[in-house]
Design a protein around this motif. Sequence first.
Motif: not given
Length: 260
Positions: A29-41, A77-84
């Motif tokens: 899930a962390l990898k997908s967030a990086v690939e999708l650049r969610i934090a950057d968005i 939802r998963f990454l919120v649960r993990r507090k990312i």
Amino acid sequence: MATIESDEAALQGQAEIWRFMFSFADSMALKSAVELRIADIIHSHGGAITLSQIASCIDGGSGASSPDITTLARIMRFLVRRKIFTVHHPADGGDPVYDLTHSSRWLLHGSEQTLAPMILMENHPLLTAPWHCFSRCVKEGGIAFKKAHGREIWDLASENPEFNRLFNDGMACTAKIVTRAILSGYKEGLSSIGSLVDVGGGTGSLISEIVKAYPHIKGFNFDLQHVVSAAPPYDGVCHIGGDMFQAIPNADAVIMKVRY
């Protein structure tokens, strides 16, 4: 009473096994967030945004269909649960909005202090495959990476420019993180030397920062030839290719940073 406690312990043990069994989902899930650049968005927006706003900024590539909101929602939802990431549900019933945390700021691609390249490197199929070979290593001996790919990681990197870049970027981002600690904690030592060789220095990010802070030091970045051939030029740093098990350049001092 003893039976109840035993049953509870057994259930707890089972729960732990389920947790370990699916722990790989965290890194995927962390990898997908990086690939999708969610934090950057989210960061570029300047504050919390809705799922639809995140989706609208995801680059699907040429000819790609619109992002799947349902799948994105599950990942978030998963990454919120993990507090990312965090999520806030407006009192007026509007769409939930997502924001960064101290953890997700480490996923920003353009930041000086980022772990995004390391996440992509460590979760690449070439580096996850060796983990499936641990039992073979126990039975037969040997190195897991070689079991999985038939050659050492350095040989594979020399033959695969894309993987070589991925590996070098991962190493460079961790070097930037530890550089601050080195510069602040070893001032006296660095002030007293005239030359320094970074053995296994990758593309030279660590030694370049040291030389930038201490211009009197003549820096040598030493690594395998296919690694230094991809290294950018740095003022005061000389890139040298070679095998550290054969010989290393002469200098007043040597620095070696382990992989992590």
